[in-house]
Design an enzyme around this catalytic site. Sequence first.
Site: not given
Ligand code: E4P
Length: 219
Positions: A87
Site C-alpha cells: 500500500k
Molecule cells: C483501508 O484500506 C483504509 O486504510 C481504511 O479503510 C481507512 O478507514 P478509516 O477512514 O475508517 O480509518
Amino acid sequence: MKFFIDSAHLDEIQKAHALGLVDGVTTNPSLSAQAGLKDMAAFHDQIRKICELVQAPVSAEVVTTTAADMITEAKTLAKIHEQVVVKIPMTPDGLKATHALAREGVRVNVTLIFQPLQAMLAAKAGAAYVSPFIGRLDDISQTGMDLVEQIMAIFNNYGYETEVIVASIRHPLHVLQAALAGADIATIPYKVILQLINHPLTDIGLAKFLEDWKKAQKS
Ligand code: E4P
C-alpha cells in the site's frame, strides 16, 4: 463484489474467514497500532500470519515518504509472502514508487484517494488497486460514494484493469452502495461485517419457528 476485511487483528480476520467472507485483507498503520503491533518485526510477523490464514491478497502499507525509501520498503514487504500487496500513499513520490514497483511486478494498492483523477493517475502508473476513502469524505459533508461512481465510470470508459477497493466503510449502507456502484471490492471493518448479517426480522422469525415447532412436539 469481493469482500476484504479492514483489520490487522488476527482473531477478527479468522472469525470473518470462517464465515466465508474474506476475499482479501487490508491493513494500515493505524489498524496495526490498534492490533498492538509495536515494531516492524511484529508487523511483518503479523502480515505473514494473515497471509497464511487467508490465502488471498493482503495489503501492507509503507511508512516511508520518499520514492526511494518506499521502493526499498515495498520490496521488503513483498518478500514476506507472495500474497502481499504493497500500500502506497497517493503523493508525487508515491506515484513514482508505484510506477517503478509495477514495472518490477510488485502489486500496489494506492491509498488515500479522495478525488477521481487521483485514481486515474494511480491506474496509469500501474496500480493493481486504488482505495477511495468514502467515510472520511462523508465525515466532511461530501458524498463519498460519488467518488466511487466517478472512478468506476472513468475506469470503464478506458478499460483500466486496476481494481477499485471501496475503503473507509462505516456502516452497511456503504457496502450496499459500493455493490450498486459496481465496485470490485469493499474493504469492511469486522463490526460492519457482523451488522450485514443481522436483521431483527430474521431473529423474530427464527424465534417464532422454533416456538411453533416446540408447541407441535408437545401437543
Ligand atoms: C483501508 O484500506 C483504509 O486504510 C481504511 O479503510 C481507512 O478507514 P478509516 O477512514 O475508517 O480509518
